[in-house]
Design a protein around this motif. Structure first.
Motif: not given
Length: 212
Positions: A114-115, A144
């Protein structure tokens, strides 16, 4: 000292995009499962993250208890953020226009996580502005949950000239992209395209970035 208790039901165990400063934070999960409260993408009062004696002893932000997943954390307060964008990314994924001033982020081999991209019009007070240069563009806090060095990402930053040939008082041909390593601002070599008004860099970790 203010003590904040987060109570979570079995269906709500998330608290994100807040600034936790000047408080002692305590999370009370409903079960004994470790890391069962999602407190990622929050600012804890310092770019080094929250203090935890075992998992982040070098953090100088406010303290966090056990049973909290706080990594990744934000490196600056969200109080003055213009936009916040989050995406789940894999190999080859392209984040298009995640924030004004970033045209795209393209992910390479090893990507799976996930960013979050937080964009500011002006640099927040922490991390501080380097006295050795002036910021020529926007400030971005990119975070992230992927391990540094385990992925690659190509970021295309864009800028505006005003007047022609100048970017916020800096000659266009002199602009660079820098990142904050927790202590200093480090210049990254990249590709400047004065026709497209872009500066492209490839990185293997995320942190605060800005044009200088």
């Amino acid at each position: 000292l203010v003590l904040i208790y987060f109570f979570f039901s079995s269906r709500r165990r998330h608290t994100r995009y807040i600034s936790v400063t000047g408080v002692q934070t305590c999370a009370l999960p409903i079960s004994g499962t470790s890391n069962n409260i999602d407190a990622t993408n929050n600012y804890w009062g310092n770019a080094s993250g929250p203090y935890h004696a075992t998992t982040n002893p070098s953090g100088t932000g406010d303290s966090v208890s056990d049973n909290v997943n706080y990594d990744p954390w934000l490196s600056a307060s969200t109080d003055d953020a213009e936009s916040i964008t989050t995406a789940d990314v894999t190999d080859g994924f392209v984040m298009t226009d995640p924030a004004s001033g970033i045209d795209s982020i393209t992910f390479g081999t090893g990507t799976n996580g996930s960013v979050t991209v937080v964009k500011y019009n002006i640099p927040p007070s922490n991390p501080p502005e380097d006295t050795g240069f002036s910021f020529a563009g926007n400030y971005y806090d990119i975070n992230t949950n992927m391990v540094d060095g385990a992925f690659t990402a190509t970021i295309v930053f864009s800028y505006e000239e005003a007047p022609a040939g100048m970017v916020n008082g800096v000659p266009e041909e002199n602009i660079k992209v820098s990142y904050y390593d927790g202590t200093d601002w480090i210049v990254i070599d990249g590709i400047l395209d004065t026709d497209a008004n872009t500066y492209t860099v490839t990185v293997d970790h995320f942190t605060p970035f800005s044009l200088i």
